[in-house]
Design an enzyme around this catalytic site. Structure first.
Site, PDB file in Angstrom:
ATOM      1  N   ASP A   1       0.160  -7.500  -0.908  1.00 14.69           N
ATOM      2  CA  ASP A   1       0.684  -7.252  -2.126  1.00 14.69           C
ATOM      3  C   ASP A   1       2.231  -7.817  -2.126  1.00 14.69           C
ATOM      4  O   ASP A   1       3.151  -7.748  -1.591  1.00 14.69           O
ATOM      5  CB  ASP A   1       1.257  -5.696  -2.217  1.00 14.69           C
TER       6      ASP A   1
ATOM      7  N   GLN B   1      10.907  -4.806  -9.381  1.00 20.36           N
ATOM      8  CA  GLN B   1      10.091  -4.484 -10.653  1.00 20.36           C
ATOM      9  C   GLN B   1       9.488  -3.187 -10.549  1.00 20.36           C
ATOM     10  O   GLN B   1       9.358  -2.396  -9.603  1.00 20.36           O
ATOM     11  CB  GLN B   1       9.010  -5.446 -10.860  1.00 20.36           C
ATOM     12  N   THR B   2       9.481  -2.515 -11.863  1.00 24.30           N
ATOM     13  CA  THR B   2       8.501  -1.191 -11.741  1.00 24.30           C
ATOM     14  C   THR B   2       7.528  -1.542 -12.686  1.00 24.30           C
ATOM     15  O   THR B   2       7.489  -2.040 -13.805  1.00 24.30           O
ATOM     16  CB  THR B   2       9.519  -0.079 -12.620  1.00 24.30           C
ATOM     17  N   THR B   3       6.273  -1.080 -12.256  1.00 26.81           N
ATOM     18  CA  THR B   3       5.043  -1.085 -12.996  1.00 26.81           C
ATOM     19  C   THR B   3       4.581   0.077 -13.363  1.00 26.81           C
ATOM     20  O   THR B   3       4.538   1.315 -12.721  1.00 26.81           O
ATOM     21  CB  THR B   3       4.198  -1.699 -11.991  1.00 26.81           C
TER      22      THR B   3
ATOM     23  N   GLY C   1       5.537   3.342   3.298  1.00 27.64           N
ATOM     24  CA  GLY C   1       5.935   3.541   1.843  1.00 27.64           C
ATOM     25  C   GLY C   1       5.023   4.038   0.853  1.00 27.64           C
ATOM     26  O   GLY C   1       3.623   3.564   1.084  1.00 27.64           O
ATOM     27  N   SER C   2       5.414   4.553  -0.277  1.00 23.47           N
ATOM     28  CA  SER C   2       4.561   5.111  -1.072  1.00 23.47           C
ATOM     29  C   SER C   2       3.527   4.180  -1.869  1.00 23.47           C
ATOM     30  O   SER C   2       2.442   4.427  -2.186  1.00 23.47           O
ATOM     31  CB  SER C   2       4.827   6.022  -2.173  1.00 23.47           C
ATOM     32  N   ASP C   3       4.160   2.807  -1.944  1.00 15.98           N
ATOM     33  CA  ASP C   3       3.293   2.064  -2.858  1.00 15.98           C
ATOM     34  C   ASP C   3       2.106   1.374  -1.729  1.00 15.98           C
ATOM     35  O   ASP C   3       1.081   0.931  -2.363  1.00 15.98           O
ATOM     36  CB  ASP C   3       4.208   0.724  -3.005  1.00 15.98           C
ATOM     37  N   ARG C   4       2.569   1.448  -0.328  1.00 13.41           N
ATOM     38  CA  ARG C   4       1.298   1.014   0.556  1.00 13.41           C
ATOM     39  C   ARG C   4       0.570   1.984   0.560  1.00 13.41           C
ATOM     40  O   ARG C   4      -0.867   1.493   0.632  1.00 13.41           O
ATOM     41  CB  ARG C   4       2.305   0.799   1.833  1.00 13.41           C
TER      42      ARG C   4
END
Length: 270
Positions: free
Chosen positions: A131, A11-13, A109-112
Site C-alpha cells: 500500500d 490523504q483521506t479516501t 493500523g486500521s488501514d492495514r
C-alpha cells in the site's frame, strides 16, 4: 448507503457503497489535521453535491483512521451533524473478521487490517498487499487466512519531499517511470532513484517475505495513490487494486452487521 472513510496522514479516501457491496463512488481529499467536524461536513457536502448526491442517502458509516484527532471529528460529524444511524470505527480491539497472528494485535493500523480483509476476500490467501500511502505498508495474510504482519517504510512522496527539501540543487520533478534506470539527466536520475528505487525496494522486501513465509502461490497486490505509477517499473505485482482499502472497510462493516443480526436472532429465538 454506506460511506467508508479511510483517514490517512496525507490523504483521506472515501467510498460510497450500496448495502449489497456495489461501490458507487470513490474519491480522495487532502487530510488536514486541523479540520473540525463542521469543516469536514462542509467538504463532504461539496463532494456529494458535485456528484449529484445528497448526504441524506447515507445511513451507515465505517471509519478507519490513523489520525486520532480526526477520528473524533469524523465520528462527531457523522453522528451529530449527518445523523448517521450507525458509525463503526475499525480497529484491532474489535472483531474485524480476520485473525491477527501477532504478539500485540492492538498495534496494527486500521488501514492495514482493511487491506488484509479485502485482499483475502478478493484474491484468496496467501496474499501480500503493498500500500503506497504516506508510508509504504506491506501487509501479509498467510495460507490459513491470518494476518501475519509485514513491513513499514517511508512513503514514496515522503522520501521525494525530504530529498527536495534537503538537496539545494535538486528541484521537484514529475514522479513518472523514466525510460531507463541509468538516468542521463538530473530529472531522469531523480525519477530513477525515486520511482524505480521504490519498485526495487518493494521487490526485495516481497522476495524476502515470500521466502520466510514459504507458502507457494502467494498473490501480490498493489494499492494506494502511487501504486499505478510504481507498478509501471516492476513486475512484482499480480494486480493493482485502487479500491482495496475502502472495500476492506465495507467488508468489516458487513461482518459486524452480520454478527449483530445473528445475536438479535438468537435473542428472538430465546
Amino acid at each position: 448507503m454506506l460511506l467508508t472513510v479511510d483517514v490517512g496522514n496525507t490523504q483521506t479516501t472515501l467510498g460510497l457503497f450500496d448495502t449489497d457491496g456495489t461501490l458507487r463512488r470513490q474519491w480522495r481529499m487532502a487530510t488536514d489535521h486541523t479540520d473540525t467536524a463542521d469543516e469536514l461536513h462542509e467538504r463532504l457536502y461539496g463532494y456529494f453535491l458535485m456528484f449529484g448526491l445528497t448526504l441524506q442517502s447515507v445511513t451507515d458509516v465505517a471509519i478507519a483512521s490513523v489520525v486520532p484527532i480526526l477520528t473524533q471529528e469524523w465520528q462527531y460529524m457523522m453522528s451529530n451533524l449527518l445523523m448517521a444511524e450507525d458509525v463503526l470505527l475499525v480497529d484491532a480491539t474489535r472483531d474485524c473478521g480476520i485473525r491477527i497472528d501477532m504478539p500485540d494485535p492492538h498495534q496494527v493500523g486500521s488501514d492495514r487490517i482493511a487491506n488484509a480483509v479485502a485482499a483475502r476476500e478478493r484474491y484468496g490467501s496467501p496474499v501480500i498487499v503493498v500500500d503506497f500511502g504516506t508510508a509504504t505498508n506491506i501487509d501479509v495474510v498467510d495460507a490459513a487466512g491470518a494476518f501475519r504482519g509485514g513491513a513499514i517504510m517511508p512513503g514514496v512522496l515522503s522520501s521525494a519531499q525530504s530529498l527536495f527539501s534537503h538537496a539545494a540543487r535538486l528541484s521537484s520533478v514529475p514522479l513518472v517511470v523514466p525510460p531507463h534506470a541509468l538516468g542521463t539527466t538530473t530529472e531522469t536520475a531523480v525519477q530513477s532513484g525515486i520511482v524505480i528505487g521504490a519498485a526495487a525496494q518493494v521487490e526485495g522486501l516481497v522476495a524476502r517475505i515470500k521466502a520466510e513465509l514459504a507458502e507457494p502461490g502467494t498473490t501480490v497486490v498493489g494499492t494506494g495513490g502511487l501504486a499505478s505509477i510504481v507498478s509501471g517499473a516492476t513486475d512484482v505485482f499480480d494486480t493493482v487494486d485502487p479500491n482495496l482499502t475502502v472495500r476492506g472497510i465495507y467488508l468489516i462493516w458487513r461482518h459486524r452487521n452480520e454478527k449483530r443480526a445473528a445475536r438479535r436472532q438468537r435473542d428472538i429465538n430465546g
